[in-house]
Design a protein around this motif. Structure first.
Motif, PDB file in Angstrom:
ATOM      1  N   ILE A   1       0.853  -1.193   0.000  1.00  0.00           N
ATOM      2  CA  ILE A   1       0.000   0.000   0.000  1.00  0.00           C
ATOM      3  C   ILE A   1       0.891   1.247   0.000  1.00  0.00           C
ATOM      4  O   ILE A   1       1.330   1.719   1.051  1.00  0.00           O
TER       5      ILE A   1
ATOM      6  N   VAL B   1      -1.076   1.229  -5.404  1.00  0.00           N
ATOM      7  CA  VAL B   1      -1.271  -0.063  -4.747  1.00  0.00           C
ATOM      8  C   VAL B   1      -0.667  -1.106  -5.669  1.00  0.00           C
ATOM      9  O   VAL B   1      -1.017  -1.176  -6.851  1.00  0.00           O
TER      10      VAL B   1
ATOM     11  N   LEU C   1     -10.832   2.154  -2.285  1.00  0.00           N
ATOM     12  CA  LEU C   1      -9.897   1.041  -2.078  1.00  0.00           C
ATOM     13  C   LEU C   1     -10.514  -0.320  -2.405  1.00  0.00           C
ATOM     14  O   LEU C   1      -9.841  -1.191  -2.956  1.00  0.00           O
TER      15      LEU C   1
END
Length: 367
Positions: free
Chosen positions: A11, A16, A53
């Motif tokens: 992360i 990512v 996310l």
């Protein structure tokens, strides 16, 4: 042999990254899949668009063949971490050989004592050991009646853990293991023989930089600051009225070791395809300012830990924040008055500072 592969997530503050890989022959790594997605990242301990996310993870996982994999590994950035150094000891009773179970009991006791409501214990690592009051590198090779250790407890914010537990659960994974990213980097990048004394590990990313003091198999201190390569890009955009894309291309041209005259320029192709000239010295000054600022933060971090008194302090620099800027490492070293080496994976073709975090997490998960 599906069970030999692990799925690891890194992360970062602007990306990512995920890797599906296993062990190859002769300590090599066999990568089955790699994905990288740009996102808004995090700043000062908060994700800028937290709700995105889930879809990012879903997008990444959809690209992998994960049949048979029900566990994932997630790296915890320094921004969501903290370190506590504790002293712990146990009485063994009558003098005998120290066993691995004794060491494990010491770690467990320290971890249980260090539990806290707002954070989760991610790891307990030794900085140093002593048996019957005498320093020991490996206590399992010695005999004694008491075992003591200086231990590094690394915490992760509970909010971070709960967020990614939910994301993993929604994707069908039953288990998540969290790995401290700065600790994994320290253990992978810094040679074991160097860790008897203090070592400094700096990971400069896009929006954040972590500063970790490494000793033994743990971290004696950890600092995270909201500074990185993205700030340099933004400064260049503001200074020369450029788009962020143009500023990023200019940043890649900068060579900090160059000292030009009044008629020396960087030639930059704009988003519209035209060529424009950027004063070389002015551009270098803009970049140098941020590197100097980072050096000041690192120096203050060393002062707080008294590590500035270390005459020879090995320093490793990883991450993609400033390592891609030509001359930035040397300029940072000059500002600090210390030598700096790049922290890179020890894998052929992968010796790049920006790959240090993902490969460190991978090696940790595979071990």
């Amino acid at each position: 042999m599906r069970e030999n592969f692990v799925l690891v997530f890194d992360i970062g503050s602007s990306k990512v990254r995920a890797m599906l890989a296993g062990k190859g022959i002769n300590d090599t790594i066999k990568v089955k899949g790699y994905q990288e997605v740009d996102y808004e990242g995090f700043y000062e301990g908060k994700f800028l668009y937290k709700d995105k996310l889930s879809s990012i993870f879903e997008e990444i996982v959809s690209q992998f063949d994960i049949n048979g994999i029900d566990k994932i590994y997630i790296g915890v950035p320094a921004e969501f971490s903290s370190v506590l150094v504790v002293q712990e000891s146990i009485n063994i009773g009558s003098r005998r050989k120290i066993k691995k179970q004794d060491v494990d009991s010491l770690f467990y006791l320290a971890g249980e004592k260090s539990k806290h409501g707002e954070v989760e214990v991610v790891s307990v690592s030794p900085l140093s050991f002593s048996v019957d009051g005498f320093a020991s590198i490996d206590p399992t090779t010695e005999s004694g009646s008491s075992l003591s250790a200086s231990l590094s407890i690394i915490y992760a914010n509970r909010e971070f853990i709960e967020l990614f537990n939910t994301i993993a659960g929604n994707l069908g994974f039953t288990t998540v293991e969290y790995i401290s990213e700065p600790l994994a980097e320290a253990q992978y990048i810094v040679p074991k023989e160097r860790r008897d004394e203090l070592t400094l590990m700096i990971d400069c990313g896009d929006l954040t930089t972590s500063i970790a003091l490494v000793k033994g198999d743990g971290l004696s201190s950890l600092t995270s600051v909201s500074r990185g390569g993205g700030f340099i890009t933004n400064d260049l955009a503001e200074a020369f009225d450029l788009t962020m894309g143009e500023a990023d291309r200019l940043k890649k041209q900068v060579v900090l070791s160059l000292k030009g005259g009044n008629n020396d320029f960087y030639e930059l192709k704009t988003d519209l395809g035209k060529m424009t000239k950027i004063p070389l010295n002015f551009a270098n000054e803009v970049v140098s300012y941020r590197v100097e600022e980072l050096a000041d933060v690192i120096a203050k971090s060393l002062q707080l830990s008294s590590a500035q008194f270390e005459r020879f302090l090995p320093i490793y620099l990883s991450g993609g924040g400033i390592t891609k800027i030509k001359g930035a490492r040397d300029y940072l070293a000059k500002c600090l008055g210390r030598n700096i080496a790049y922290g890179v994976p020890s894998l052929p073709g992968k010796e790049k500072p920006e790959l240090a975090s993902i490969y460190s997490l991978l090696v940790n998960a595979l071990s």
